[in-house]
Motif scaffolding. Structure first.
Motif, PDB file in Angstrom:
ATOM      1  N   ARG A  35      54.991  14.644 -44.505  1.00 12.14           N
ATOM      2  CA  ARG A  35      55.782  13.469 -44.430  1.00 12.14           C
ATOM      3  C   ARG A  35      55.178  12.106 -44.081  1.00 12.14           C
ATOM      4  O   ARG A  35      54.369  11.711 -43.927  1.00 12.14           O
ATOM      5  N   SER A  59      64.446  10.280 -48.625  1.00 11.84           N
ATOM      6  CA  SER A  59      63.700  10.143 -47.274  1.00 11.84           C
ATOM      7  C   SER A  59      64.623   9.077 -46.469  1.00 11.84           C
ATOM      8  O   SER A  59      64.903   8.183 -46.389  1.00 11.84           O
ATOM      9  N   ASP A 114      61.836  14.965 -45.544  1.00  7.56           N
ATOM     10  CA  ASP A 114      61.318  13.452 -45.204  1.00  7.56           C
ATOM     11  C   ASP A 114      62.301  13.076 -44.345  1.00  7.56           C
ATOM     12  O   ASP A 114      62.467  11.578 -43.979  1.00  7.56           O
TER      13      ASP A 114
END
Lengths: 436, 92
Positions: A10, A152, A178
């Motif tokens: 990540r 994300s 993420d």
């Protein structure tokens, strides 16, 4: 890639935030050597401990059993034995023979182990005792796509139990996508939990329609900066979908249909109840297939066909489809949910088996006959009811109180009959069974 | 049923449900600006409350209402019930 490898690749460091003590990637740890290759059970109260343990264990242990922090000691003991657990990690002081998380986690980077760990997930039952379903990381993360830009940096609110399928989906989406997990500390009251999530900037939230109806009643509901609203666990009606679209006009509203047995099914994002009939076409869904047989929906998980552990067999047909128990009707371009087939009653996402409730009622010697049914509720979908033929000498008010106390003692709250009507008789079929 | 009878009936039903669901917790005082969610009644207890009100009053505004409306305070809740009071079907 095991979970550790995915998490360590990540870019964002914060994994879990509870409002006071965040968990960062650098806080992760490895698993003590003696625990490797074992059948490890985890039963912890804090989400950050759970995350540390699953990241340390995946790819390293043979089997990983996730137990709810609220599971009773009796359930824990039963599941331990049924599954053949060799090591139970817990921070609870009411369980026997446990190892504290601190004693099984070792400082250092979690291993990129290659062992094909089986993940064992529990589903709730009517009296509490859970069944165990086998999965692996692949089947659990089937719908997580790293290339999906929306994931994300996502701040995922967790209101579900993270050891159950729905909650685990949220946890894995946050870890592998993420994002970060926003988790109200154990024991936080619901109203405070919503306020905390708003304060922490929760922008992705997954809950049952019943929970969403409650969230919408909270003054802080409009403060949630939601970009992604997800519903699951119960049919999503047009009312709640409409209210969510109006309250969160910037958000994408999805309804997820999934069963613990089959793994994630599919997502609907057009804001309408049910799902497009096009999803029934072969190859239409990634890694899964849907079909309707005799008015019931069947699902097949093509990534990793799952099964119950501990003796129960799933009802699987010759093409590998699992019966979901949900009745549906196909109308033009839409498949609509009609409710549970057979007798399962859905109370706020929990499936209640009427016969199990009846068995409890029959434990009272003044119950001659009974039949458990349901009444519809705009709040939780349904509530459990019971018709009881009492003994001649029974005092109804006393009996009602005693039956409710008995049910509260033996059943999960959702299964307790809310309305008990005393009737003179119940119709019996030719086979001598109470007609439903 | 007039306005204050309706409010009284709702308060009474709430008290009964609270007694069954949370017998060890003190009864909350319900005022117009009391936020329902903050009383401590959870989804299931709230569903029971609405169900018991339907039995007592003869109607359920959550079912009758054509718009998705979720009252936040006790005052809004009572007003919601008052709006649909002419749908009451009782035996008396």
């Amino acid at each position: 890639m095991n979970l550790a490898a995915r998490v360590l690749s990540r870019s964002l460091p914060t994994l879990v935030d509870d409002g006071s003590r965040p968990l960062h990637a650098q806080d992760l740890a490895g698993l003590a050597p003696e625990a490797q290759g074992e059948t490890l059970a985890v039963c912890v109260r804090r989400a950050d401990d759970l995350v540390k343990l699953i990241v340390a264990a995946d790819g390293v242990v043979d089997r990983l059993l996730l137990l709810s922090a609220s599971a009773s000691p009796a359930d824990v003991a039963r599941l331990r034995q049924a599954v053949g657990v060799t090591r139970l990690v817990s921070d609870r002081d009411d369980l026997e023979d446990v190892i504290h998380p601190q004693d099984v986690l070792e400082p250092g980077v979690p291993s990129h182990g290659g062992r094909p760990t089986q993940w064992l997930i529990t589903t709730s039952g009517t009296t509490g005792p859970a069944k165990v379903v086998r999965h692996d990381l692949a089947s659990l993360t089937r719908t997580i796509r790293l290339e999906d830009g929306q994931l994300s940096g996502a701040r995922w609110g967790l209101l579900y139990d993270p050891t159950r399928f729905a909650g685990l989906q949220v946890v894995l989406h946050a870890l592998c996508g993420d994002g970060s997990l926003l988790v109200p500390p154990p024991g936080t009251a619901f109203a405070d939990a919503v306020a905390l999530l708003a304060r922490l900037g929760c922008d992705h939230l997954s809950a049952t329609p019943s929970l969403w109806r409650r969230i919408l009643m909270h003054p802080a509901a409009t403060d949630l900066p939601l970009k992604r609203v997800t519903l699951g666990g119960e049919p999503a009606d047009a009312m709640v979908l409409g209210a969510l679209r109006r309250t969160y006009p910037e958000a994408r509203v999805s309804h997820i249909y999934a069963s613990t047995e089959a793994g994630v099914g599919f997502t609907v994002t057009d804001g309408r109840p049910g799902f497009p009939a096009a999803y029934l076409e072969p190859g239409r869904l990634r890694g899964a297939a849907l079909t309707v047989k005799d008015g019931m929906l069947w699902v097949r998980n093509d990534v990793a066909p799952s099964s119950y552990v501990g003796g129960d067999a799933l009802a699987v047909d010759e093409d590998g489809f699992v019966a979901t128990g949900d009745r549906v009707s196909v109308e033009d371009d839409r498949v609509l949910f009609l409710g549970r087939a057979g007798s399962g009653i859905n109370v706020g996402g929990v499936t209640v088996d009427p016969q199990t409730v009846e068995a409890v009622l029959y434990e009272h010697r003044q119950v001659r006959l009974c039949r458990v049914g349901s009444r519809s509720s705009p709040v939780t979908g349904a509530l459990v009811t019971a018709d009881v033929v009492p003994d001649h000498d029974a005092d109804e008010a006393t009996l009602r109180r005693e039956l409710q106390a008995l049910c509260r003692e033996r059943l999960v709250r959702e299964a307790v009959p809310r309305k008990i009507d005393f009737v003179a008789d119940l119709e019996l079929s030719a086979a001598g069974k109470v007609v439903r | 049923m007039n306005g204050s009878d309706l409010r009284h009936a709702i308060e009474g039903t709430f008290a009964d449900v609270w007694e069954m669901e949370k017998p060890d917790a003190p009864q909350p005082t319900l005022q117009d600006d009391t936020v329902l969610l903050e009383t401590g009644l959870d989804s299931l207890a709230f569903a029971v409350f609405v169900g018991d009100l339907e039995d007592r009053l003869g109607y359920d505004p959550f079912v009758l209402s054509t718009e998705a409306y979720y009252p936040r305070t006790f005052g809004e809740f009572v007003a919601f019930y008052a709006r649909f009071a002419d749908h009451a079907q009782t035996d008396s």
